[in-house]
Scaffold this motif. Structure first.
Motif, PDB file in Angstrom:
ATOM      1  N   ASN A 152      37.269  47.414  43.295  1.00 16.03           N
ATOM      2  CA  ASN A 152      37.920  46.585  44.312  1.00 16.03           C
ATOM      3  C   ASN A 152      39.367  47.021  44.492  1.00 16.03           C
ATOM      4  O   ASN A 152      40.084  46.453  45.311  1.00 16.03           O
ATOM      5  N   ASN A 153      39.786  48.003  43.690  1.00 15.72           N
ATOM      6  CA  ASN A 153      41.106  48.621  43.829  1.00 15.72           C
ATOM      7  C   ASN A 153      42.242  47.608  43.751  1.00 15.72           C
ATOM      8  O   ASN A 153      43.131  47.569  44.596  1.00 15.72           O
ATOM      9  N   ARG A 154      42.215  46.827  42.657  1.00 19.65           N
ATOM     10  CA  ARG A 154      43.218  45.767  42.508  1.00 19.65           C
ATOM     11  C   ARG A 154      43.250  45.287  41.062  1.00 19.65           C
ATOM     12  O   ARG A 154      42.398  45.643  40.250  1.00 19.65           O
ATOM     13  N   VAL A 155      44.245  44.470  40.772  1.00 23.68           N
ATOM     14  CA  VAL A 155      44.343  43.754  39.510  1.00 23.68           C
ATOM     15  C   VAL A 155      44.136  42.274  39.796  1.00 23.68           C
ATOM     16  O   VAL A 155      44.648  41.753  40.803  1.00 23.68           O
ATOM     17  N   GLN A 156      43.382  41.599  38.926  1.00 25.55           N
ATOM     18  CA  GLN A 156      43.243  40.159  39.030  1.00 25.55           C
ATOM     19  C   GLN A 156      43.732  39.519  37.730  1.00 25.55           C
ATOM     20  O   GLN A 156      43.565  40.078  36.647  1.00 25.55           O
ATOM     21  N   VAL A 157      44.315  38.328  37.865  1.00 29.57           N
ATOM     22  CA  VAL A 157      44.894  37.620  36.728  1.00 29.57           C
ATOM     23  C   VAL A 157      44.254  36.241  36.628  1.00 29.57           C
ATOM     24  O   VAL A 157      44.094  35.547  37.653  1.00 29.57           O
ATOM     25  N   PHE A 158      43.916  35.838  35.399  1.00 31.73           N
ATOM     26  CA  PHE A 158      43.197  34.580  35.174  1.00 31.73           C
ATOM     27  C   PHE A 158      43.873  33.787  34.059  1.00 31.73           C
ATOM     28  O   PHE A 158      44.563  34.346  33.199  1.00 31.73           O
ATOM     29  N   ASP A 159      43.645  32.468  34.076  1.00 28.49           N
ATOM     30  CA  ASP A 159      44.030  31.679  32.918  1.00 28.49           C
ATOM     31  C   ASP A 159      42.948  31.818  31.852  1.00 28.49           C
ATOM     32  O   ASP A 159      41.944  32.513  32.055  1.00 28.49           O
ATOM     33  N   LYS A 160      43.139  31.151  30.736  1.00 26.17           N
ATOM     34  CA  LYS A 160      42.217  31.358  29.626  1.00 26.17           C
ATOM     35  C   LYS A 160      40.987  30.458  29.668  1.00 26.17           C
ATOM     36  O   LYS A 160      40.231  30.388  28.704  1.00 26.17           O
ATOM     37  N   LYS A 161      40.776  29.867  30.821  1.00 25.10           N
ATOM     38  CA  LYS A 161      39.505  29.194  31.098  1.00 25.10           C
ATOM     39  C   LYS A 161      38.716  29.961  32.159  1.00 25.10           C
ATOM     40  O   LYS A 161      37.683  29.499  32.631  1.00 25.10           O
ATOM     41  N   GLY A 162      39.257  31.135  32.550  1.00 19.75           N
ATOM     42  CA  GLY A 162      38.598  31.951  33.563  1.00 19.75           C
ATOM     43  C   GLY A 162      38.967  31.575  34.974  1.00 19.75           C
ATOM     44  O   GLY A 162      38.341  32.056  35.925  1.00 19.75           O
ATOM     45  N   GLY A 163      39.990  30.753  35.141  1.00 12.39           N
ATOM     46  CA  GLY A 163      40.424  30.348  36.474  1.00 12.39           C
ATOM     47  C   GLY A 163      41.320  31.395  37.113  1.00 12.39           C
ATOM     48  O   GLY A 163      42.260  31.897  36.482  1.00 12.39           O
TER      49      GLY A 163
END
Length: 277
Positions: free
Chosen positions: A180-191
């Protein structure tokens, strides 16, 4: 007289503030090491020593400061983006669908909550673990007590198209969402929290490293590393001697970037930005 003293105090204070202003710096190539017979995919450090996963040769190698191999762990099956904590190295084996650990006590298979399909990256942080489960298009995350799984195939927020690397920080989980050519960031519940790099025309965001104040992403097919701040603003593009980069890390204030195809380790340091007239 009193007015003059006040003006003097203000001028001294302003001068002191000006002197303390940080000097803008950027990453500059310092040296390049040739890694003979190694096609590195991932790297980590143990007690200050650098370890590389040599996926094409199904092994890990420890190298010295000149890039020479000093130790080897063999009989792996396509080791990918590795990580370490204390003296234990965590090795995702893309071909065996397992995470193996190696330390002075021996070699062990890490127990996970579900079957993996080509694990491409692993991250360890205190008692936490995260795995980039490539063909399942998800992240498996262990918070120290239990496992969760988040993500599915897709292009929307929170969806992946072959995640290749992952890193846990104090309060976030960062994912190299490779195709997807990107970075994604999540909290530690997967949100889902944020996305970055999606407008930089990357072609295979294969590796990620998050320092205290910067996010580094390998843009594999475009032969470059992108450097972002924590909010996703692009700070710098590194291209010097970079060819098919797969991973990087900051160690002792130096940035180490590995080239997969030509087996090189590029070392950058931060230097003041030179302003041209």
């Amino acid at each position: 007289m009193r007015k003059s003293i006040c003006i003097l105090i203000v001028l001294v204070f302003a001068s002191a503030c000006k002197e303390k202003a940080p000097v803008p710096k950027e990453w500059v190539l310092s040296r390049t090491l040739q890694l003979d017979g190694v096609n590195p995919i991932g790297l980590t450090q143990v007690n200050g020593a650098i370890w590389l996963s040599d996926g094409d040769h199904n092994r890990l190698v420890k190298i010295d400061t000149e890039g020479k191999i000093t130790e080897t762990v063999d009989s792996l099956d396509r080791p990918m983006h590795i990580d370490a904590i204390k003296e234990t190295i965590f090795i995702p084996q893309y071909g065996k669908d397992v995470i193996e650990t190696v330390d002075k006590k021996g070699r062990f298979i890490m127990q996970v909550s579900d079957s993996l399909d080509a694990p491409a990256g692993v991250s360890v942080f205190e008692n936490e673990r995260a795995i980039a489960d490539f063909y399942n298009n998800r992240i498996l995350y262990f918070d120290g007590a239990s496992w969760i799984s988040f993500g599915k195939e897709g292009k929307a927020e929170g969806e992946f198209y072959y995640p290749t690397d992952v890193q846990i920080t104090t309060d976030k989980i960062w994912v190299a969402d490779a195709y997807n050519n990107r970075v994604q960031v999540f909290d530690k519940k997967g949100g889902f929290l944020q996305m970055m790099g999606q407008n930089q025309k990357m072609n295979a965001a294969t590796g990620i490293f998050v320092s205290v104040d910067e996010v580094f992403v390998t843009d594999f097919e475009n032969n470059r590393v992108l450097v972002f701040n924590m909010t996703g603003e692009l700070l710098q593009v590194l291209k010097d001697q970079i060819e098919k980069p797969t991973d990087m890390m900051v160690k002792d204030d130096m940035l180490y970037v590995i080239n997969y195809r030509n087996g090189k380790l590029n070392i950058f340091d931060k230097q003041p930005i030179v302003v041209k007239d």
